[in-house]
Design a protein around this motif. Structure first.
Motif, PDB file in Angstrom:
ATOM      1  N   GLU A   1       1.069  -1.154  -0.025  1.00 40.48           N
ATOM      2  CA  GLU A   1      -0.016   0.105   0.042  1.00 40.48           C
ATOM      3  C   GLU A   1       0.954   1.173  -0.134  1.00 40.48           C
ATOM      4  OE1 GLU A   1      -2.439  -0.333   3.310  1.00 40.48           O
ATOM      5  OE2 GLU A   1      -3.483  -1.990   2.611  1.00 40.48           O
ATOM      6  N   TRP A   2       1.137   1.951  -1.094  1.00 41.04           N
ATOM      7  CA  TRP A   2       1.485   3.193  -0.845  1.00 41.04           C
ATOM      8  C   TRP A   2       1.493   4.013  -0.360  1.00 41.04           C
ATOM      9  CZ3 TRP A   2      -1.066   7.464  -2.096  1.00 41.04           C
ATOM     10  CH2 TRP A   2      -2.404   7.326  -2.705  1.00 41.04           C
ATOM     11  N   TRP A   3       0.124   4.370   0.508  1.00 41.22           N
ATOM     12  CA  TRP A   3      -0.480   5.236   1.221  1.00 41.22           C
ATOM     13  C   TRP A   3      -0.318   4.936   2.813  1.00 41.22           C
ATOM     14  CZ3 TRP A   3      -3.437   2.077  -2.008  1.00 41.22           C
ATOM     15  CH2 TRP A   3      -3.997   0.943  -1.686  1.00 41.22           C
ATOM     16  N   HIS A   4       0.273   3.635   3.174  1.00 40.52           N
ATOM     17  CA  HIS A   4       0.188   3.229   4.398  1.00 40.52           C
ATOM     18  C   HIS A   4       1.450   3.282   5.097  1.00 40.52           C
ATOM     19  CE1 HIS A   4      -1.403   0.559   7.855  1.00 40.52           C
ATOM     20  NE2 HIS A   4      -0.103   0.505   8.028  1.00 40.52           N
ATOM     21  N   TYR A   5       1.506   4.224   6.217  1.00 37.49           N
ATOM     22  CA  TYR A   5       2.773   4.251   7.070  1.00 37.49           C
ATOM     23  C   TYR A   5       2.594   3.812   8.505  1.00 37.49           C
ATOM     24  CZ  TYR A   5       4.798   5.958   2.556  1.00 37.49           C
ATOM     25  OH  TYR A   5       5.628   5.955   1.466  1.00 37.49           O
ATOM     26  N   ASP A   6       3.427   3.479   9.230  1.00 34.53           N
ATOM     27  CA  ASP A   6       3.616   3.161  10.518  1.00 34.53           C
ATOM     28  C   ASP A   6       4.537   4.027  11.515  1.00 34.53           C
ATOM     29  OD1 ASP A   6       1.313   0.799  10.877  1.00 34.53           O
ATOM     30  OD2 ASP A   6       2.726   0.583   8.915  1.00 34.53           O
TER      31      ASP A   6
END
Length: 252
Positions: free
Chosen positions: A207-212
């Protein structure tokens, strides 16, 4: 720093291993992001009418600070947009079940284990367990994109939450002779990836949009010894009042 450095290859998460990472809850509160002047907020699931989705995005206080840092690294004329952050369990369950059912309907002969694997590429398994919460239930996971100065979203090569290979973060890195449009999309993703990584976030490769930051998936990706965020909760007014009144009984 090179904001257009290529996005490196990254493994698909081992969810079982990630959920075994120890959690040392640091107690940072959730904060509403909508009042920020440093980035834009568009609560996607509420706007799309997903049941139980909130009209505001919330994240841990340090995640807020790191989002501001990432936004400040962007070139003039570009803005960071937060689409989702802390997520109620009911929303997580709805997204997981809906995608699984759609994949099953699309490929009725597919093995259930394969359907589960493909669903996990785009929606984490719903969990409120204290030792293994879904990333978005911790307030450490955020979904983000880019916009221009006037708030027009930049072309990222797929829709937010699109369940196809085009959503893989490195999808446009694979073109040896990209077209002008493919190069533009690739550079938008590189820009987002590099500013978010510089701010301390890890990326979910599907997912290019998902960051943690701070959750178990971040700990697994970065090699940290532990996560610092367990499950969190946006409290209703009634519970806030109870906590405030209970606090009056305690000495300062």
């Amino acid at each position: 720093m090179d904001l257009l450095a290529p996005i490196p290859e990254a493994p698909e998460p081992d969810w079982a291993a990630a959920f075994r990472m120890p959690i040392a809850e640091c107690g940072q509160p959730l904060q509403a992001l909508g009042i920020s002047q440093g980035f834009l907020v568009w609560p996607a699931y509420h706007r799309l009418g997903i049941p139980n989705a909130l009209p505001e995005c919330h994240a841990r206080s340090e995640v807020f600070d790191r989002l501001l840092h990432a936004a400040n690294l962007l070139p003039d004329g570009m803005r960071l947009v937060v689409l989702d952050a802390w997520r109620p369990f009911a929303v997580q369950q709805h997204l997981y079940d809906t995608l699984y059912d759609i994949l099953k309907h699309h490929e009725p002969e597919a093995d259930p284990a394969e359907l589960t694997r493909r669903t996990r590429e785009f929606v984490a398994p719903p969990s409120t367990r204290a030792d293994a919460p879904s990333p978005h239930l911790t307030g450490g996971a955020v979904d983000v994109t880019l916009a221009d100065r006037d708030g027009r979203w930049l072309n990222m090569g797929s829709l937010f939450d699109e369940a196809t290979p085009r959503s893989y973060t490195r999808h446009y890195e694979a073109f040896e002779q990209p077209t002008k449009l493919q190069r533009r999309v690739r550079d938008h993703r590189r820009l987002l990836f590099n500013v978010m990584q510089a701010a301390g976030f890890s990326n979910l490769s599907s997912e290019w949009w998902h960051y943690d930051y701070g959750d178990q998936l971040w700990a697994w990706h970065t090699g940290a010894s532990k996560a610092i965020y367990g499950p969190a909760q946006v409290l209703p007014l009634e519970q806030l009042w109870r906590q405030q009144l209970d606090g009056l009984r305690k000495p300062l």
